[in-house]
Design a protein around this motif. Sequence first.
Motif, PDB file in Angstrom:
ATOM      1  N   MET A  71      -8.085   2.782   2.215  1.00  0.00           N
ATOM      2  CA  MET A  71      -7.435   1.494   2.351  1.00  0.00           C
ATOM      3  C   MET A  71      -8.013   0.851   3.605  1.00  0.00           C
ATOM      4  O   MET A  71      -7.305   0.606   4.572  1.00  0.00           O
ATOM      5  CB  MET A  71      -5.926   1.714   2.450  1.00  0.00           C
ATOM      6  CG  MET A  71      -5.108   0.458   2.592  1.00  0.00           C
ATOM      7  SD  MET A  71      -5.317  -0.656   1.231  1.00  0.00           S
ATOM      8  CE  MET A  71      -4.395  -2.040   1.848  1.00  0.00           C
TER       9      MET A  71
ATOM     10  N   ARG B 124      -5.192   3.263   6.724  1.00  0.00           N
ATOM     11  CA  ARG B 124      -4.039   4.148   6.627  1.00  0.00           C
ATOM     12  C   ARG B 124      -3.990   5.083   7.823  1.00  0.00           C
ATOM     13  O   ARG B 124      -5.007   5.395   8.432  1.00  0.00           O
ATOM     14  CB  ARG B 124      -4.132   4.968   5.340  1.00  0.00           C
ATOM     15  CG  ARG B 124      -3.748   4.166   4.142  1.00  0.00           C
ATOM     16  CD  ARG B 124      -3.545   5.073   2.956  1.00  0.00           C
ATOM     17  NE  ARG B 124      -3.133   4.298   1.805  1.00  0.00           N
ATOM     18  CZ  ARG B 124      -3.241   4.740   0.561  1.00  0.00           C
ATOM     19  NH1 ARG B 124      -3.747   5.930   0.325  1.00  0.00           N
ATOM     20  NH2 ARG B 124      -2.833   4.000  -0.437  1.00  0.00           N
TER      21      ARG B 124
ATOM     22  N   ASN C  29      -3.910   2.751  -4.156  1.00  0.00           N
ATOM     23  CA  ASN C  29      -3.799   2.047  -2.888  1.00  0.00           C
ATOM     24  C   ASN C  29      -3.408   0.600  -3.107  1.00  0.00           C
ATOM     25  O   ASN C  29      -3.284   0.124  -4.229  1.00  0.00           O
ATOM     26  CB  ASN C  29      -5.075   2.200  -2.050  1.00  0.00           C
ATOM     27  CG  ASN C  29      -6.207   1.329  -2.504  1.00  0.00           C
ATOM     28  OD1 ASN C  29      -5.999   0.302  -3.144  1.00  0.00           O
ATOM     29  ND2 ASN C  29      -7.407   1.722  -2.179  1.00  0.00           N
TER      30      ASN C  29
ATOM     31  N   ASP D 158     -10.036   5.620  -8.577  1.00  0.00           N
ATOM     32  CA  ASP D 158      -8.856   4.770  -8.419  1.00  0.00           C
ATOM     33  C   ASP D 158      -8.967   3.553  -9.315  1.00  0.00           C
ATOM     34  O   ASP D 158      -7.986   3.085  -9.896  1.00  0.00           O
ATOM     35  CB  ASP D 158      -8.725   4.285  -6.970  1.00  0.00           C
ATOM     36  CG  ASP D 158      -8.428   5.429  -6.043  1.00  0.00           C
ATOM     37  OD1 ASP D 158      -8.071   6.504  -6.557  1.00  0.00           O
ATOM     38  OD2 ASP D 158      -8.561   5.253  -4.829  1.00  0.00           O
TER      39      ASP D 158
ATOM     40  N   ASP E  15       0.818  -1.220   0.000  1.00  0.00           N
ATOM     41  CA  ASP E  15       0.000   0.000   0.000  1.00  0.00           C
ATOM     42  C   ASP E  15       0.848   1.266   0.000  1.00  0.00           C
ATOM     43  O   ASP E  15       0.582   2.203  -0.739  1.00  0.00           O
ATOM     44  CB  ASP E  15      -0.933   0.011   1.208  1.00  0.00           C
ATOM     45  CG  ASP E  15      -1.791   1.250   1.232  1.00  0.00           C
ATOM     46  OD1 ASP E  15      -2.582   1.404   0.286  1.00  0.00           O
ATOM     47  OD2 ASP E  15      -1.655   2.082   2.142  1.00  0.00           O
ATOM     48  N   ARG E  16       1.894   1.259   0.823  1.00  0.00           N
ATOM     49  CA  ARG E  16       2.726   2.461   0.931  1.00  0.00           C
ATOM     50  C   ARG E  16       3.378   2.791  -0.413  1.00  0.00           C
ATOM     51  O   ARG E  16       3.466   3.948  -0.813  1.00  0.00           O
ATOM     52  CB  ARG E  16       3.796   2.226   1.997  1.00  0.00           C
ATOM     53  CG  ARG E  16       4.630   3.419   2.297  1.00  0.00           C
ATOM     54  CD  ARG E  16       3.957   4.339   3.291  1.00  0.00           C
ATOM     55  NE  ARG E  16       4.716   5.578   3.428  1.00  0.00           N
ATOM     56  CZ  ARG E  16       4.162   6.774   3.327  1.00  0.00           C
ATOM     57  NH1 ARG E  16       2.876   6.882   3.104  1.00  0.00           N
ATOM     58  NH2 ARG E  16       4.888   7.851   3.466  1.00  0.00           N
TER      59      ARG E  16
ATOM     60  N   SER F  19       0.818   4.109  -2.740  1.00  0.00           N
ATOM     61  CA  SER F  19       0.306   5.431  -2.368  1.00  0.00           C
ATOM     62  C   SER F  19       1.192   6.532  -2.926  1.00  0.00           C
ATOM     63  O   SER F  19       0.759   7.664  -3.076  1.00  0.00           O
ATOM     64  CB  SER F  19       0.196   5.547  -0.849  1.00  0.00           C
ATOM     65  OG  SER F  19       1.479   5.689  -0.280  1.00  0.00           O
TER      66      SER F  19
END
Lengths: 743, 55, 73
Positions: free
Chosen positions: A513, C62, A412, A441, A403-404, A407
């Motif tokens: 997320m 998140r 995501n 997205d 995810d990071r 991002s």
Amino acid sequence: MSTAATPRTAPVYALVGNPNCGKSTLFNALTGLKQKVGNYPGVTVERKVGTAYTQHGQPLTLIDLPGAYSLAARSPDEAVTRDVLLGRRADTPMPDRIVCIADATNLERNLYLVHQILDLGRPVVLVLNMMDLAAQAGLQIRAARLEHELGIPVIPCEAANNKGLIELKLALSRHDLPLPRHAWDVPAALAPAVSELQASLIAADAKAPLVARAEALLLLTDPDPLRVTGSTPLSANTTRILESWKTRWTADATDWSGTLVSARYDAIGKLVAQIVVQPEGAEDGHAARASRSTLELSDKIDAVATHPVWGWVIFAAIMATMFFSIFTLAGIPMGWIEALMAAVSGLVDHVIPQGAFHSLVIDGAIAGVEGVIIFLPQILILFLFIGFLESTGYMARAAFIMDRVMSKVGLNGKSFIPLLSSYACAIPGVMAARTIEEPKDRLVTILVAPFMSCSARLPVYLLLIAALVSANEVPVGTQVGLMLLMYALGTGGAFFFAWLFKKTLLRGAPPLMIMELPPYRLPRFRDVLIQMWERGFIFVKRAGTVILALSIVLWFLANYPKPPEGAAAAPNQPIVEAVSPGPDAPRAEPAAAPSAVTAEDPLAYSLAGRAGRLLEPLIAPLGFDWRIGIGLIQSFAAREVFNSSMSVIFSVQESDDEAATRAQLRDAIRAAERPDGSKLFTPLVCLNLMIFYVFAMQCISTLAVVKRETGGWKWALFQLVYMTGTAWLVCFVVYQAGRALGF
Amino acid sequence: MPADWQTPAAFLAVAFAAVWLLVRAWRKRVRAASGACGSSDEGCGCGSLKKNLKR
Amino acid sequence: MTLAQLAVGASATIRAYPQAGPAFTRLREMGLLPGTKVTLVRTAPLGDPIEIQVRGYRLSLRKSEAALVEIAE
């Protein structure tokens, strides 16, 4: 099928439940292979319908609705579930009865959806799945008590072990399914609003009373009424009532949505307190302190699988295994398919004498179908891996880890799977984007997914790398390096454009997320195999129908019209002059032509050849000539067709030995000359051609899927234009710079 | 059998394939436009389902 | 204090969260309500997102979303 034997009144059951509650396992256990998989029109959420039989052999129609956490839908999947249950879909009438599946190890949250569904006042059967896991966790669940409280049949079940299915089938065949006794008080502050909205929804929007109540509650749960109503906008009257209540609540600081959700959880909490006996020594507080043992095991696995170092190692190892299998393991069954198709070709060759029809069957139909069906093993392996990763629960961890990274370009973690799948083929990749909730997205993911180098590009890369460098002149590392460069270029392009789109065209809120991390479970082989079988079947069916017809049409385009009888003697005059090259390509002056063009003359005469010539002024600045242009056009059917069109154009003799054919093709390509006698496939042109294949959108099937997924031609055409435009621009720069540098 | 039966046979096959593709595309459009099912590529099994549901 | 500031392994009770952010409805529907106990299980290898335990299951979100959830230890 047994449609005739089915009584017209065969009841329709909808299967509903949270994701990861074992719904698909139960569906597979009930219906076996009597399933039909398709799509809900317009949204392409997978639609599964199956037939189950009661203990008395009566058929039941089961609809497996997509997993949902709430009727206040956030993703296209959840919207379908809501719409079917509320009777909004024209293609799927409201189910007669609803089978709710709840994960017994996690009752509290699972009952939230059940609670919403009970509002609908339809006959409901509640299945408590994974009772074995609940027992392992020390949870004792009083199903009879729950049955008494809700007034509906409650069936404890272990779908994975086929336990409880008989009881479930008996409950399904009951004629007198009771309606739920659903004692739940809407909070006093909201009650007047609910009844007012309900009245208006009945009167002004022509909804059935209970549907209207459920819809009124949804309108108060989700702050965005547009998301609730979907394609059926509210009447002016209802909108007015809703707005006036919201204004009033905002003024006196009532959090209506929070109040409503809290009230539901309070009601569920009371219920769970009565039916779930906690294990010894469990602290009080929230009732579902469940699944202790499975969570403990999952924690042990996750301590490694999401570890800052080992997490990446495992992740990389799994991905590497997957790619390795797709690219190498698939080679064995691919060889079988090749051999089978060769045998069919040989048989046809034997039976039909040389002639147009002979050529159509062998060069058109069989070659065309083979070019696509050859990828069946890769598709099956990909879905085998995806099935295992999903059913074990690792997929959610992959998204968690990635995810990071995602991002950084505004996407995501859930976009990771579609992009990953696209390395095998963009089509499953684009379809896998369905799980992404935010429409923007999802669209960005779909738009960039085809940049990931799919397996159909692989044969093209292999051929061009072979033509570019020779194994005995350059170390193998260079070839591998070139290959990796192509993959890196595509991946980089995907990330760059995702970032660009999120910054400009599709700017939106940062993506959500919110994802459940289900406990690790043993994979269900049956479910994985059924999924593979379905994918394979659909794929083969397409190859046998649409691809077959397209190949036949393409064959015609590449072969007709034939050059006139006498033309063979003085071949190239009319055509070459008709399409004189632009000033960009002075080398291709007709005067210099004769020897080079003669060999390809029948092709130049054909419709495809003419199209290639028409295209030539456009691609000449990239260093490509009209023969490459034909390959590019034919690549629209499937990219790897480039190889076969090159072998047709440069008239390579097919031989039994595949390696020999490839080597021959490589040599033929190396020998190919421009009309002025210079080499056509210079290293620069080879490289540029590969770069073109990295970026260009050349796949009709993908475009068709994108059109379906996005609900119109707009985005599909946009994708075609921006991707091919990028390819042209990059190739133009590379070629012109390369020429200027003297390559 | 005439000497060159192959060319007409091939043309027939091409015409058949082309017409089939066109009919298919057209039918899909019509069905999708009418909101009925089957607008997707794959058979969705709704034909038999619908029969079951009609009462 | 917000959920984003919770230490790994620590538990807290949700106090409130404003009716803001694109995710708040879904977070509530997933069971994160005022009074609910949450435990931060771990963070992802790159520090974001986080994994929490709530109502007997695991949820990842998140930090930007977690920062909207106010907690009391």
